[in-house]
Design a protein around this motif. Structure first.
Motif, PDB file in Angstrom:
ATOM      1  N   LEU A  54       0.865  -1.186   0.000  1.00  0.00           N
ATOM      2  CA  LEU A  54       0.000   0.000   0.000  1.00  0.00           C
ATOM      3  C   LEU A  54       0.899   1.232   0.000  1.00  0.00           C
ATOM      4  CD1 LEU A  54      -2.587  -1.055   2.758  1.00  0.00           C
ATOM      5  CD2 LEU A  54      -2.953  -1.047   0.269  1.00  0.00           C
ATOM      6  N   CYS A  55       0.315   2.363  -0.370  1.00  0.00           N
ATOM      7  CA  CYS A  55       1.085   3.610  -0.391  1.00  0.00           C
ATOM      8  C   CYS A  55       1.634   3.908   1.008  1.00  0.00           C
ATOM      9  CB  CYS A  55       0.221   4.765  -0.874  1.00  0.00           C
ATOM     10  SG  CYS A  55       1.163   6.297  -1.010  1.00  0.00           S
ATOM     11  N   SER A  56       2.811   4.501   1.049  1.00  0.00           N
ATOM     12  CA  SER A  56       3.455   4.807   2.329  1.00  0.00           C
ATOM     13  C   SER A  56       2.786   5.971   3.052  1.00  0.00           C
ATOM     14  CB  SER A  56       4.932   5.133   2.086  1.00  0.00           C
ATOM     15  OG  SER A  56       5.043   6.150   1.110  1.00  0.00           O
ATOM     16  N   THR A  57       2.041   6.800   2.327  1.00  0.00           N
ATOM     17  CA  THR A  57       1.363   7.932   2.969  1.00  0.00           C
ATOM     18  C   THR A  57       0.094   7.442   3.667  1.00  0.00           C
ATOM     19  OG1 THR A  57       2.240   9.510   1.376  1.00  0.00           O
ATOM     20  CG2 THR A  57       0.239  10.165   2.546  1.00  0.00           C
ATOM     21  N   GLN A  58      -0.032   7.801   4.937  1.00  0.00           N
ATOM     22  CA  GLN A  58      -1.126   7.301   5.765  1.00  0.00           C
ATOM     23  C   GLN A  58      -2.501   7.548   5.134  1.00  0.00           C
ATOM     24  OE1 GLN A  58      -0.910   5.348   8.536  1.00  0.00           O
ATOM     25  NE2 GLN A  58      -3.135   5.251   8.308  1.00  0.00           N
ATOM     26  N   ALA A  59      -2.694   8.771   4.597  1.00  0.00           N
ATOM     27  CA  ALA A  59      -4.006   9.124   4.033  1.00  0.00           C
ATOM     28  C   ALA A  59      -4.349   8.220   2.850  1.00  0.00           C
ATOM     29  CB  ALA A  59      -4.007  10.590   3.604  1.00  0.00           C
ATOM     30  N   CYS A  60      -3.359   7.820   2.077  1.00  0.00           N
ATOM     31  CA  CYS A  60      -3.600   6.909   0.941  1.00  0.00           C
ATOM     32  C   CYS A  60      -3.857   5.491   1.457  1.00  0.00           C
ATOM     33  CB  CYS A  60      -2.387   6.874   0.013  1.00  0.00           C
ATOM     34  SG  CYS A  60      -2.018   8.434  -0.770  1.00  0.00           S
ATOM     35  N   ARG A  61      -3.058   5.119   2.430  1.00  0.00           N
ATOM     36  CA  ARG A  61      -3.172   3.764   2.985  1.00  0.00           C
ATOM     37  C   ARG A  61      -4.569   3.535   3.556  1.00  0.00           C
ATOM     38  NH1 ARG A  61       1.006   2.658   7.510  1.00  0.00           N
ATOM     39  NH2 ARG A  61       2.305   3.796   6.056  1.00  0.00           N
ATOM     40  N   GLU A  94      -6.012   6.398  -7.274  1.00  0.00           N
ATOM     41  CA  GLU A  94      -5.513   7.772  -7.215  1.00  0.00           C
ATOM     42  C   GLU A  94      -5.081   8.045  -5.784  1.00  0.00           C
ATOM     43  OE1 GLU A  94      -7.579  10.786  -9.289  1.00  0.00           O
ATOM     44  OE2 GLU A  94      -6.985   9.702 -11.108  1.00  0.00           O
ATOM     45  N   HIS A  95      -4.107   8.946  -5.648  1.00  0.00           N
ATOM     46  CA  HIS A  95      -3.515   9.205  -4.336  1.00  0.00           C
ATOM     47  C   HIS A  95      -4.047  10.487  -3.720  1.00  0.00           C
ATOM     48  CE1 HIS A  95      -0.205   6.124  -4.441  1.00  0.00           C
ATOM     49  NE2 HIS A  95      -0.748   6.023  -5.641  1.00  0.00           N
ATOM     50  N   HIS A  96      -3.957  10.546  -2.421  1.00  0.00           N
ATOM     51  CA  HIS A  96      -4.371  11.722  -1.682  1.00  0.00           C
ATOM     52  C   HIS A  96      -3.525  12.907  -2.137  1.00  0.00           C
ATOM     53  CE1 HIS A  96      -5.057  14.357   1.783  1.00  0.00           C
ATOM     54  NE2 HIS A  96      -6.187  13.682   1.917  1.00  0.00           N
ATOM     55  N   ASP A  98      -2.103  15.053  -0.511  1.00  0.00           N
ATOM     56  CA  ASP A  98      -0.909  15.236   0.312  1.00  0.00           C
ATOM     57  C   ASP A  98       0.066  14.062   0.230  1.00  0.00           C
ATOM     58  OD1 ASP A  98      -1.627  17.710   1.175  1.00  0.00           O
ATOM     59  OD2 ASP A  98      -2.644  16.981   2.990  1.00  0.00           O
ATOM     60  N   CYS A  99      -0.189  13.139  -0.650  1.00  0.00           N
ATOM     61  CA  CYS A  99       0.682  11.973  -0.761  1.00  0.00           C
ATOM     62  C   CYS A  99       2.112  12.409  -1.073  1.00  0.00           C
ATOM     63  CB  CYS A  99       0.172  11.058  -1.876  1.00  0.00           C
ATOM     64  SG  CYS A  99       1.293   9.700  -2.222  1.00  0.00           S
ATOM     65  N   GLU A 100       3.055  11.739  -0.449  1.00  0.00           N
ATOM     66  CA  GLU A 100       4.444  12.151  -0.668  1.00  0.00           C
ATOM     67  C   GLU A 100       4.924  11.878  -2.084  1.00  0.00           C
ATOM     68  OE1 GLU A 100       7.636   9.794   1.123  1.00  0.00           O
ATOM     69  OE2 GLU A 100       6.132   8.470   1.981  1.00  0.00           O
ATOM     70  N   TRP A 101       4.172  11.067  -2.844  1.00  0.00           N
ATOM     71  CA  TRP A 101       4.609  10.770  -4.221  1.00  0.00           C
ATOM     72  C   TRP A 101       3.885  11.621  -5.256  1.00  0.00           C
ATOM     73  CZ3 TRP A 101       8.717   8.566  -2.822  1.00  0.00           C
ATOM     74  CH2 TRP A 101       8.731   7.665  -1.765  1.00  0.00           C
ATOM     75  N   VAL A 102       3.037  12.526  -4.767  1.00  0.00           N
ATOM     76  CA  VAL A 102       2.360  13.473  -5.657  1.00  0.00           C
ATOM     77  C   VAL A 102       3.101  14.794  -5.535  1.00  0.00           C
ATOM     78  CG1 VAL A 102       0.247  14.810  -5.994  1.00  0.00           C
ATOM     79  CG2 VAL A 102       0.110  12.368  -5.444  1.00  0.00           C
TER      80      VAL A 102
HETATM   81 ZN    ZN Z   1      -0.122   7.862  -1.987  1.00  0.00          ZN
END
Ligand code: ZN
Length: 338
Positions: A54-61, A94-96, A98-102
């Motif tokens: 899963l994505c490392s960013t909490q909001a995405c996870r 799609e990612h949040h 605030d995702c660190e990869w966006v």
């Molecule tokens: Zn993400």
């Protein structure tokens, strides 16, 4: 995919724009790099189970945003069409915002970023070609508790999250081009190998690496072929091809290239292997000795002359300072080392 662009304020979910270098592994319940995931994968007893990421960013996870792990189930091997193990965004998610990869501020290709010099722009483009560019490599060996339970968490602290990326999503956040930092030598080696294989000579020469205690060095100069090694602790990664002899669970690696006409070896004792938590991974790699033409060893150690001065040895303090890559298969038609 929506047919029109959502209004700016409601654009809560986005596609990633950066190379994803860490993800949360569901099975191991922790965040890790693809190289660490590969080591954990091959540390399992067969039959090995693939991981879910899963994505490392909490909001995405929290939204169950999946990440795809590519080629972590293939051992590191010399290959004419070099494909590095890497993470990839899953097109279905799609990612949040605030995702660190966006990164909304990412400059559009061919549109020079404000104030960016030609060299900076060339460096940025070279870095982007790599799946996992490393900015900082910290070779310091942090003490680890010896008798860890079998299910000890892997690689804790090896792939640190950049400090400037905050997980707090309700405060306006400036996304910085966070640096990638690791203590994992194998991860640095993968990045170096990909740079060597896929960048032009000029691009490769632009890349630098920060090493705490040593400052900034060029990535290329941080790696030294064994035939150019110097006595003592050079604080460089020595590497070269060679063959392995097993001594019980331990082994001796004999470099093909000689140094000042003398044989160079690297010995790992059975006791060193037994004390190492990823020794099963090393044994797995060495088990392919009969199918491949050679191994390439990367070691951060000290070159010493033997007592009689007839040969040299590379001594490593800890197996975390050793990385092994399989050479090409003897039979080119044979399958990859799974
Ligand atoms: Zn993400």
């Amino acid at each position: 995919m929506p047919a029109c662009h959502p209004a700016k304020d409601s654009a809560a979910f986005m596609k990633t724009s950066k190379n994803i270098t860490r993800a949360f592994c569901v099975e191991l319940q922790q965040e890790l790099s693809i190289v660490a995931a590969r080591r954990e994968y091959f540390s399992q007893e067969p039959p090995r189970a693939r991981f879910n990421f899963l994505c490392s960013t909490q909001a995405c996870r929290a939204q169950g945003v999946k990440i795809t792990g590519v080629r972590y189930d293939v051992k590191p091997q010399e290959h004419p069409t070099f494909v590095c193990a890497h993470f990839r965004a899953n097109a279905n998610y799609e990612h949040h915002v605030d995702c660190e990869w966006v990164d909304e501020a990412e400059p559009v290709e061919d549109m020079p970023e404000r104030q960016e010099t030609e060299t900076q722009s060339a460096v940025r483009k070279a870095k982007r070609k790599l799946d996992d560019y490393i900015d900082v490599f910290d070779p310091a060996l942090k003490e680890r508790v010896k008798a860890q339970p079998a299910a000890a968490r892997p690689d804790e602290g090896e792939d640190a999250k950049p400090a400037e990326v905050s997980a707090v999503s309700d405060t306006p956040k400036i996304k910085q081009s966070a640096e990638t930092r690791t203590t994992n030598l194998e991860r640095l080696v993968d990045s170096f190998r990909q740079a060597q294989a896929q960048l032009t000579k000029e691009e490769f020469a632009l890349l630098s690496l920060r090493v705490p205690g040593q400052g900034e060095v060029s990535l290329r100069s941080y790696f030294r072929h064994i035939k150019f090694a110097q006595l003592g602790n050079e604080r460089r990664v020595l590497y070269g091809g060679g063959l392995v002899e097993r001594y019980g669970t331990g082994f001796k690696f004999k470099f093909f290239d000689r140094l000042q006409g003398k044989r160079v070896t690297l010995y790992v004792s059975p006791a060193q292997m037994q004390a190492y938590r990823s020794s099963r991974y090393i044994s797995e790699l060495l088990s392919h000795a009969d199918e491949i033409r050679f191994f390439t060893v990367f070691a951060l150690g000290t070159l010493k002359a033997s007592p009689l001065g007839k040969s040299f040895t590379v001594e490593i303090e800890d197996l975390r300072h050793l990385a092994i890559v399989l050479g090409p298969a003897k039979n080119p038609d044979s399958a990859e080392a799974q």
